[in-house]
Design a protein around this motif. Structure first.
Motif, mmCIF file in Angstrom:
data_model
loop_
_atom_site.group_PDB
_atom_site.id
_atom_site.type_symbol
_atom_site.label_atom_id
_atom_site.label_comp_id
_atom_site.label_asym_id
_atom_site.label_seq_id
_atom_site.Cartn_x
_atom_site.Cartn_y
_atom_site.Cartn_z
ATOM 1 N N GLU A 104 10.847 10.139 -2.276
ATOM 2 C CA GLU A 104 11.411 8.876 -2.041
ATOM 3 C C GLU A 104 12.213 8.639 -3.515
ATOM 4 O OE1 GLU A 104 10.428 4.487 -0.539
ATOM 5 O OE2 GLU A 104 9.442 5.052 -2.433
ATOM 6 N N SER A 150 -4.728 -3.017 -0.023
ATOM 7 C CA SER A 150 -3.588 -3.526 -1.055
ATOM 8 C C SER A 150 -3.121 -5.034 -1.014
ATOM 9 C CB SER A 150 -2.180 -2.801 -0.817
ATOM 10 O OG SER A 150 -1.526 -3.349 0.537
ATOM 11 N N TYR A 170 4.829 11.511 -3.012
ATOM 12 C CA TYR A 170 3.701 11.340 -2.336
ATOM 13 C C TYR A 170 3.136 12.496 -1.804
ATOM 14 C CZ TYR A 170 5.745 6.544 -2.325
ATOM 15 O OH TYR A 170 6.252 5.410 -2.700
ATOM 16 N N GLU A 187 -1.710 11.346 5.617
ATOM 17 C CA GLU A 187 -2.728 10.909 4.578
ATOM 18 C C GLU A 187 -2.211 11.232 3.218
ATOM 19 O OE1 GLU A 187 -6.847 12.621 3.816
ATOM 20 O OE2 GLU A 187 -7.005 11.587 5.693
ATOM 21 N N ILE A 188 -2.147 10.371 2.530
ATOM 22 C CA ILE A 188 -1.422 10.287 0.961
ATOM 23 C C ILE A 188 -2.609 9.823 0.065
ATOM 24 C CG2 ILE A 188 -0.054 9.629 -0.500
ATOM 25 C CD1 ILE A 188 1.185 11.408 1.693
ATOM 26 N N ILE A 209 -2.394 5.522 -4.038
ATOM 27 C CA ILE A 209 -0.965 5.091 -4.477
ATOM 28 C C ILE A 209 -0.730 4.057 -5.538
ATOM 29 C CG2 ILE A 209 -0.016 5.720 -2.121
ATOM 30 C CD1 ILE A 209 0.335 2.653 -1.607
ATOM 31 N N HIS A 261 -0.076 9.382 -5.824
ATOM 32 C CA HIS A 261 1.474 8.996 -5.908
ATOM 33 C C HIS A 261 2.024 9.231 -7.390
ATOM 34 C CE1 HIS A 261 4.080 5.153 -5.347
ATOM 35 N NE2 HIS A 261 5.002 6.155 -5.828
ATOM 36 N N VAL A 285 -4.743 6.769 1.540
ATOM 37 C CA VAL A 285 -4.104 5.591 2.530
ATOM 38 C C VAL A 285 -3.231 6.414 3.539
ATOM 39 C CG1 VAL A 285 -3.924 3.733 0.722
ATOM 40 C CG2 VAL A 285 -2.149 5.301 1.103
ATOM 41 N N THR A 286 -2.902 5.891 4.687
ATOM 42 C CA THR A 286 -1.866 6.596 5.302
ATOM 43 C C THR A 286 -0.731 5.892 5.231
ATOM 44 O OG1 THR A 286 -3.621 6.822 7.015
ATOM 45 C CG2 THR A 286 -1.454 7.088 8.018
ATOM 46 N N LEU A 287 0.347 6.654 5.245
ATOM 47 C CA LEU A 287 1.834 6.206 4.975
ATOM 48 C C LEU A 287 2.725 7.143 5.810
ATOM 49 C CD1 LEU A 287 2.246 6.062 1.046
ATOM 50 C CD2 LEU A 287 1.979 4.240 2.863
ATOM 51 N N TYR A 288 3.452 6.448 6.816
ATOM 52 C CA TYR A 288 4.113 6.962 7.667
ATOM 53 C C TYR A 288 3.537 8.408 8.499
ATOM 54 C CZ TYR A 288 7.565 5.048 4.612
ATOM 55 O OH TYR A 288 8.144 4.000 3.925
#
Length: 139
Positions: free
Chosen positions: A92, A43, A101, A116-117, A134, A120, A110-113
């Motif tokens: 969110e 990103s 997400y 694996e996402i 995302i 978006h 990608v990995t968020l919190y």
């Protein structure tokens, strides 16, 4: 020799026609008002390339694509999630939008919190932007 030239032209024409038929299948989403490709390896160095014409053809000219997005005036989110085999992992809520997400059958991730996402969805009053993995660069 003439036969070989004719054969080569015929094969090239067939390959071109087959490529045109398959182009729409190379995109993550059905194109909305515009289509954006994210190019780069993170990103931080993500470059956005937005097209309003033939997104599938533009995709063929890009290297290092790490995501895609499009914008719709409106979207049936449940129907969309079903079409991409998606499920909401977390949401969110912001003052001007709701962000979903998700995990889905899409190629980027990608990995968020710790999750694996790869989908978006951002819903605003003026429209809906969807992206895989995302939305880079904001909406």
């Amino acid at each position: 020799m003439r036969f070989l030239k004719l054969l080569a032209v015929t094969i090239a024409a067939g390959a071109f026609i087959a490529a045109l038929a398959l182009l729409p299948n190379n995109l993550c989403f059905e194109s909305g008002e515009c289509y954006t490709f994210f190019c780069g390896d993170s990103s931080k160095n993500c470059r956005e390339v937005t097209v309003s014409g033939n997104a599938a053809l533009k995709r063929l000219t890009l290297a290092g694509v790490c995501g895609e997005s499009t914008v719709y005036p409106e979207l049936d989110i449940d129907g969309f999630l079903k079409a991409v085999g998606g499920e909401v992992v977390f949401t969110e809520e912001l003052a001007d939008s709701v962000n979903y997400y998700c995990k889905a059958n899409l190629p980027y991730k990608v990995t968020l919190y710790g999750e694996e996402i790869n989908l978006h969805i951002c819903v605003k009053s003026e429209g809906v932007k969807v992206a895989s993995p995302i939305i880079f660069g904001g909406y």
